[in-house]
Design a protein around this motif. Structure first.
Motif, PDB file in Angstrom:
ATOM      1  N   PRO A 129       1.413   4.949  11.324  1.00 23.04           N
ATOM      2  CA  PRO A 129       2.317   3.407  11.110  1.00 23.04           C
ATOM      3  C   PRO A 129       2.724   3.701   9.485  1.00 23.04           C
ATOM      4  O   PRO A 129       3.319   3.006   9.306  1.00 23.04           O
ATOM      5  N   PHE A 130       3.571   4.606   9.643  1.00 20.56           N
ATOM      6  CA  PHE A 130       4.777   4.671   8.915  1.00 20.56           C
ATOM      7  C   PHE A 130       6.061   3.873   9.095  1.00 20.56           C
ATOM      8  O   PHE A 130       6.277   3.545  10.518  1.00 20.56           O
ATOM      9  N   GLU A 240      -6.913  -4.167   6.470  1.00 22.56           N
ATOM     10  CA  GLU A 240      -5.817  -3.443   6.205  1.00 22.56           C
ATOM     11  C   GLU A 240      -7.481  -2.244   5.262  1.00 22.56           C
ATOM     12  O   GLU A 240      -6.665  -0.646   6.016  1.00 22.56           O
ATOM     13  N   LEU A 241      -8.419  -2.634   5.466  1.00 21.00           N
ATOM     14  CA  LEU A 241      -8.942  -1.361   5.603  1.00 21.00           C
ATOM     15  C   LEU A 241      -8.987  -0.540   6.652  1.00 21.00           C
ATOM     16  O   LEU A 241      -9.575   0.808   6.480  1.00 21.00           O
ATOM     17  N   THR A 242      -9.485  -1.124   8.214  1.00 24.37           N
ATOM     18  CA  THR A 242      -9.598  -0.158   8.791  1.00 24.37           C
ATOM     19  C   THR A 242      -7.612   0.776   9.255  1.00 24.37           C
ATOM     20  O   THR A 242      -8.018   2.541   9.329  1.00 24.37           O
ATOM     21  N   VAL A 243      -6.741   0.552   8.799  1.00 21.98           N
ATOM     22  CA  VAL A 243      -5.629   0.972   9.128  1.00 21.98           C
ATOM     23  C   VAL A 243      -5.394   2.472   7.890  1.00 21.98           C
ATOM     24  O   VAL A 243      -5.599   2.996   8.454  1.00 21.98           O
ATOM     25  N   GLU A 258      -6.863   9.613  -3.755  1.00 24.91           N
ATOM     26  CA  GLU A 258      -5.594   9.446  -2.392  1.00 24.91           C
ATOM     27  C   GLU A 258      -5.947   7.914  -2.620  1.00 24.91           C
ATOM     28  O   GLU A 258      -6.942   6.683  -3.144  1.00 24.91           O
ATOM     29  N   ARG A 259      -4.287   7.140  -2.730  1.00 29.32           N
ATOM     30  CA  ARG A 259      -3.472   6.161  -2.220  1.00 29.32           C
ATOM     31  C   ARG A 259      -3.400   6.105  -1.406  1.00 29.32           C
ATOM     32  O   ARG A 259      -2.123   6.547  -0.588  1.00 29.32           O
ATOM     33  N   VAL A 260      -3.293   4.763  -0.325  1.00 21.65           N
ATOM     34  CA  VAL A 260      -2.882   4.422   0.453  1.00 21.65           C
ATOM     35  C   VAL A 260      -1.998   2.907   0.231  1.00 21.65           C
ATOM     36  O   VAL A 260      -2.361   1.928   0.178  1.00 21.65           O
ATOM     37  N   LYS A 266       2.158  -1.959   8.100  1.00 21.19           N
ATOM     38  CA  LYS A 266       2.432  -0.405   7.818  1.00 21.19           C
ATOM     39  C   LYS A 266       2.225   0.869   6.802  1.00 21.19           C
ATOM     40  O   LYS A 266       1.728   0.254   5.799  1.00 21.19           O
ATOM     41  N   ILE A 267       2.065   1.526   6.861  1.00 20.44           N
ATOM     42  CA  ILE A 267       1.973   2.393   5.481  1.00 20.44           C
ATOM     43  C   ILE A 267       2.987   2.370   4.767  1.00 20.44           C
ATOM     44  O   ILE A 267       4.198   3.725   5.491  1.00 20.44           O
TER      45      ILE A 267
END
Length: 308
Positions: A129-130, A240-243, A258-260, A266-267
């Motif tokens: 989901p960008f 948010e955690l799920t995404v 890593e960082r999201v 959206k990401i």
């Protein structure tokens, strides 16, 4: 048993100093977590055989020699992109290829830097989901590229540099083309108005979520890089955690830190090479050393191979 961990990145080379506050807090937390020997070396001080005569011993506060092949693991704190003023890209690139060839365990793996040198994944991975994103040059059909992106767009250099060169403008082909330097590749992306409420950065160590920060743009700014925003600890929602967890699992990067970055469901992007950790801001000085060691231990167990 005491092991050797070598941190590779940018350091003061005449008089030792950390390159940034985040590096200092992370490494000092590691020193307090275990009694390993920790050396720090600048990319410029590594020779072709991965040896250096200018490595700083943090426990003894002395300069000395180190052979990266003798390390239990490496922690790559920063690495240059092409054209970097901080270190010679070709030299660092050759060193990372040699680290990978020898199978020296590293966090993050050199594969991360070699396989994901820029933000092209935002276009190549439509399954995630960008924001809607197009890859363009000054020679592209800009009008066609902007179809479906809305009335306002964001233009970004393909290789990020702390928000430099990132601009927001009306979706006008002439304006966008004027912002593009001939011969360079750029991303044109839909603008997410929710960014003004803040970008949520969720941090993962050894593929596990550990903490999050929220970065709110200052004034009329929309960029959330450190010089353009104010940061604070964030407690992510279940959604948010799920995404973020799903993105880390499906993206399958070679990274173990890593960082999201999330905005409005959206990401915005995934920082999988050297994520700025927001350690002091989030008050995780006491924990980040242990989380880093979880990533190091996983890299050692994998023997320098990719962990997904």
């Amino acid at each position: 048993m005491r092991r050797l961990v070598v941190c590779v990145g940018y350091i003061g080379r005449e008089t030792f100093d950390f390159d940034c506050e985040g590096d200092r807090l992370q490494v000092e937390s590691m020193l307090a977590t275990r009694d390993d020997d920790i050396r720090m070396v600048h990319w410029e001080d590594l020779d072709a055989s991965l040896r250096s005569t200018r490595a700083y011993d943090l426990r003894n506060s002395t300069w000395g020699s180190v052979d990266l092949a003798s390390a239990a693991a490496l922690l790559i704190l920063e690495a240059p992109a092409p054209g970097s003023i901080f270190a010679n890209f070709e030299r660092a690139d050759a060193a990372m290829r040699e680290i990978l060839r020898r199978g020296i365990p590293a966090v993050n793996s050199p594969r991360t830097f070699l396989e994901y040198p820029d933000k092209r994944y935002l276009v190549d991975r439509p399954d995630l989901p960008f924001p809607a994103t197009r890859l363009v040059t000054a020679a592209s059909d800009i009008e066609a590229a902007m179809q479906g992106l809305g009335e306002v767009v964001v233009v970004k250099p393909l290789i990020g540099a702390g928000g430099d060169g990132v601009v927001r403008m009306a979706a006008d082909a002439g304006l966008v083309r004027a912002a593009l330097e001939p011969g360079r590749e750029y991303l044109v992306q839909e603008y997410l108005p929710a960014i003004t409420a803040g970008e949520r950065s969720l941090y993962f160590f050894a593929k596990q979520f550990r903490y999050a920060a929220i970065k709110r743009p200052i004034g009329d700014e929309f960029r959330c890089n450190w010089e353009h925003s104010l940061a604070d600890r964030h407690h992510p929602t279940a959604d948010e955690l799920t995404v973020a967890r799903d993105a880390v699992a499906r993206f399958g990067s070679p990274s173990l830190i890593e960082r999201v970055d999330l905005c409005g469901g959206k990401i915005i992007e995934m920082t999988i090479e050297c994520p700025a950790l927001q350690i002091g801001t989030c008050g995780v000085e006491g924990e980040v050393g242990g989380w880093t060691y979880e990533a190091i231990d996983m890299a050692i167990t994998a023997g320098g191979l990719t962990v997904t």
